[in-house]
Scaffold this active site. Structure first.
Site, PDB file in Angstrom:
ATOM      1  N   HIS A 120      31.659  19.779   8.158  1.00 36.85           N
ATOM      2  CA  HIS A 120      30.197  19.868   7.992  1.00 36.85           C
ATOM      3  C   HIS A 120      29.575  20.953   8.853  1.00 36.85           C
ATOM      4  CE1 HIS A 120      30.348  15.477   6.383  1.00 36.85           C
ATOM      5  NE2 HIS A 120      30.675  16.361   5.478  1.00 36.85           N
ATOM      6  N   CYS A 149      14.353  35.119  12.954  1.00 34.27           N
ATOM      7  CA  CYS A 149      15.090  36.278  13.471  1.00 34.27           C
ATOM      8  C   CYS A 149      14.089  37.418  13.727  1.00 34.27           C
ATOM      9  CB  CYS A 149      16.110  36.683  12.404  1.00 34.27           C
ATOM     10  SG  CYS A 149      17.170  38.055  12.831  1.00 34.27           S
ATOM     11  N   CYS A 151      14.128  40.130  12.385  1.00 41.80           N
ATOM     12  CA  CYS A 151      13.854  40.773  11.094  1.00 41.80           C
ATOM     13  C   CYS A 151      12.905  39.944  10.232  1.00 41.80           C
ATOM     14  CB  CYS A 151      15.158  41.029  10.342  1.00 41.80           C
ATOM     15  SG  CYS A 151      15.829  39.564   9.549  1.00 41.80           S
TER      16      CYS A 151
HETATM   17  P1  CNA Z   1      28.675   7.229  10.441  1.00 41.42           P
HETATM   18  O1  CNA Z   1      28.481   6.968   8.996  1.00 41.42           O
HETATM   19  O2  CNA Z   1      27.496   7.169  11.342  1.00 41.42           O
HETATM   20  O3  CNA Z   1      29.786   6.199  10.936  1.00 41.42           O
HETATM   21  C1  CNA Z   1      30.194   6.151  12.271  1.00 41.42           C
HETATM   22  C2  CNA Z   1      31.219   5.048  12.395  1.00 41.42           C
HETATM   23  O4  CNA Z   1      31.770   5.135  13.698  1.00 41.42           O
HETATM   24  C3  CNA Z   1      30.669   3.654  12.224  1.00 41.42           C
HETATM   25  O5  CNA Z   1      31.425   2.977  11.237  1.00 41.42           O
HETATM   26  C4  CNA Z   1      30.845   2.980  13.599  1.00 41.42           C
HETATM   27  O6  CNA Z   1      31.304   1.651  13.503  1.00 41.42           O
HETATM   28  C5  CNA Z   1      31.919   3.819  14.226  1.00 41.42           C
HETATM   29  N1  CNA Z   1      31.806   3.954  15.685  1.00 41.42           N
HETATM   30  C6  CNA Z   1      30.719   4.303  16.399  1.00 41.42           C
HETATM   31  N2  CNA Z   1      31.034   4.409  17.699  1.00 41.42           N
HETATM   32  C7  CNA Z   1      32.353   4.110  17.803  1.00 41.42           C
HETATM   33  C8  CNA Z   1      33.279   4.051  18.883  1.00 41.42           C
HETATM   34  N3  CNA Z   1      32.902   4.319  20.118  1.00 41.42           N
HETATM   35  N4  CNA Z   1      34.557   3.709  18.609  1.00 41.42           N
HETATM   36  C9  CNA Z   1      34.960   3.438  17.345  1.00 41.42           C
HETATM   37  N5  CNA Z   1      34.126   3.476  16.294  1.00 41.42           N
HETATM   38  C10 CNA Z   1      32.849   3.827  16.507  1.00 41.42           C
HETATM   39  O7  CNA Z   1      29.346   8.650  10.689  1.00 41.42           O
HETATM   40  P2  CNA Z   1      30.353   9.469   9.762  1.00 41.42           P
HETATM   41  O8  CNA Z   1      30.888  10.540  10.608  1.00 41.42           O
HETATM   42  O9  CNA Z   1      31.273   8.583   9.034  1.00 41.42           O
HETATM   43  O10 CNA Z   1      29.334  10.077   8.694  1.00 41.42           O
HETATM   44  C11 CNA Z   1      29.403  11.347   8.420  1.00 41.42           C
HETATM   45  C12 CNA Z   1      28.168  12.146   8.877  1.00 41.42           C
HETATM   46  C13 CNA Z   1      27.589  11.803  10.212  1.00 41.42           C
HETATM   47  C14 CNA Z   1      28.642  13.541   9.043  1.00 41.42           C
HETATM   48  O11 CNA Z   1      27.987  14.327   8.120  1.00 41.42           O
HETATM   49  C15 CNA Z   1      28.293  13.991  10.459  1.00 41.42           C
HETATM   50  O12 CNA Z   1      27.924  15.320  10.463  1.00 41.42           O
HETATM   51  C16 CNA Z   1      27.168  13.122  10.834  1.00 41.42           C
HETATM   52  N6  CNA Z   1      26.906  12.993  12.297  1.00 41.42           N
HETATM   53  C17 CNA Z   1      27.515  13.768  13.229  1.00 41.42           C
HETATM   54  C18 CNA Z   1      27.251  13.615  14.571  1.00 41.42           C
HETATM   55  C19 CNA Z   1      27.928  14.500  15.583  1.00 41.42           C
HETATM   56  O13 CNA Z   1      28.235  15.648  15.293  1.00 41.42           O
HETATM   57  N7  CNA Z   1      28.239  13.981  16.773  1.00 41.42           N
HETATM   58  C20 CNA Z   1      26.337  12.639  14.998  1.00 41.42           C
HETATM   59  C21 CNA Z   1      25.703  11.864  14.005  1.00 41.42           C
HETATM   60  C22 CNA Z   1      26.012  12.048  12.672  1.00 41.42           C
END
Ligand code: CNA
Length: 237
Positions: A120, A149, A151
Site C-alpha cells: 500500500h 510543490c 511548481c
Molecule cells: P486492520 O484491518 O486494522 O487489522 C489489524 C488486525 O491486527 C486486527 O485483526 C487486530 O486484531 C490485529 N492486531 C492489532 N494489534 C495487534 C497486536 N499487537 N498483535 C497481534 N494482532 C494485533 O489492519 P490491516 O492491516 O489488516 O488492514 C489493512 C489496512 C490498514 C492497510 O491498508 C494499511 O495500510 C492500513 N493501516 C496501516 C497502518 C500502518 O501503516 N501502521 C496503520 C493503520 C492502518
C-alpha cells in the site's frame, strides 16, 4: 510440542520464510490500526474512513482529505518494536526471505529489514503530481492545507487509496516470494482488505502460521494459530 516450540523449529529449518503483515504489527509502536475496538474505524467522522481515503474523495475534497491524512494516517516519529526488530534479525540470519506488508509507516526498513514489499505504499515517499519532484513527509505534515510543490502541483503521498490499483512490480515481488516460501507467517492483519489478503492463496506449503489478536477469515486454513499479541510471540523468538 507446544505451538511456540513448533514455530521456533519451523523458523530454524526455514531458508525462505515470508512474513505477511498489517496494521497490527505497528500497534505496539503506538500507531492505531483500523479495525480493532480502539482503531480508526471505531471513531466517528463526517464520512466513513473508506470514503475519505478513496481516490475520488481525494480528487473531490482535497482539503478534507489532507486534513484527515495528516491527523490520522501520517505516522511520523514512531520507533520499530520487537516484532519489526526480530523480523530484521531473521532476515540477516538467512531464515526470512521477505516481509510483505500492508503498512505505510516504513518501520520495517527503520528496523533494518531489506527485502520489504509495501503493498500500500509509504507515507515517506511523496511526489508532485505535475513535475514528479520528490518531497519529504514533513512537507506534507507541515502544510497548512493541500501541500503544494514549488511548481504549483499537488504533492501526493505514495500511498494506495481505495479505488487505486496496487503497484504491479511490488505485487509481482510479493507473489514470487510467497510462492517460493517454505514458511508463511501472517500477523497483525484482519485479512479483509483485498486484493492484499488474496496474496495468501499463492502460498503452496503446509507451514502457514497466523498470529493475530482477533480471529480472521483464514484461521481455519492455518497450520498454527496464535490469538495473541505479536510482541508476546516475537519477544520469544
Ligand atoms: P486492520 O484491518 O486494522 O487489522 C489489524 C488486525 O491486527 C486486527 O485483526 C487486530 O486484531 C490485529 N492486531 C492489532 N494489534 C495487534 C497486536 N499487537 N498483535 C497481534 N494482532 C494485533 O489492519 P490491516 O492491516 O489488516 O488492514 C489493512 C489496512 C490498514 C492497510 O491498508 C494499511 O495500510 C492500513 N493501516 C496501516 C497502518 C500502518 O501503516 N501502521 C496503520 C493503520 C492502518
Amino acid at each position: 510440542m507446544t505451538n511456540l516450540q513448533q514455530l521456533k523449529q519451523w523458523i530454524r529449518e526455514s531458508k525462505s520464510a515470508v512474513f505477511f503483515g498489517g496494521a497490527g504489527v505497528s500497534t505496539e509502536s503506538g500507531i492505531p490500526d483500523f479495525r480493532s475496538v480502539d482503531g480508526l474505524y471505531s471513531q466517528t467522522f463526517d464520512y466513513p474512513p473508506e470514503t475519505i481515503i478513496s481516490h475520488s474523495f481525494y480528487e473531490r475534497k482535497p482539503e478534507y482529505f489532507f486534513r484527515f491524512y495528516r491527523e490520522k494516517m501520517l505516522p511520523l516519529g514512531f520507533a520499530p518494536n520487537v516484532t519489526h526488530q526480530v523480523l530484521a534479525r531473521l532476515e540477516q540470519e538467512g531464515h526470512l526471505a521477505a516481509v510483505v506488508t500492508q503498512n505505510i509507516d516504513g518501520l520495517h526498513q527503520k528496523a533494518g529489514s531489506k527485502a520489504v514489499y509495501e503493498l500500500h505504499g509509504s507515507v515517506l515517499r511523496n511526489y508532485c503530481v505535475k513535475c514528479g519532484k520528490f518531497h519529504r513527509a514533513e512537507v506534507v505534515r507541515d502544510a497548512k492545507s493541500v501541500p503544494l510543490c514549488e511548481c504549483g502541483g499537488i504533492i501526493k503521498p505514495d500511498v494506495v487509496l481505495y479505488e487505486e490499483p496496487l503497484d504491479e512490480r511490488t505485487v509481482e515481488g510479493a507473489v514470487s516470494a510467497i510462492r517460493k516460501a517454505d514458511l508463511l507467517i501472517v500477523g497483525g492483519t484482519s485479512l479483509t482488505v483485498y486484493p492484499a489478503a488474496g496474496l495468501l492463496h499463492y502460498y503452496r506449503g503446509d507451514r502457514l502460521v497466523l498470529i493475530n489478536r482477533d480471529e480472521t477469515p483464514y484461521d481455519s486454513y492455518a497450520n498454527l494459530v496464535f490469538h495473541e499479541k505479536l510482541g508476546d510471540i516475537f519477544s520469544q523468538l
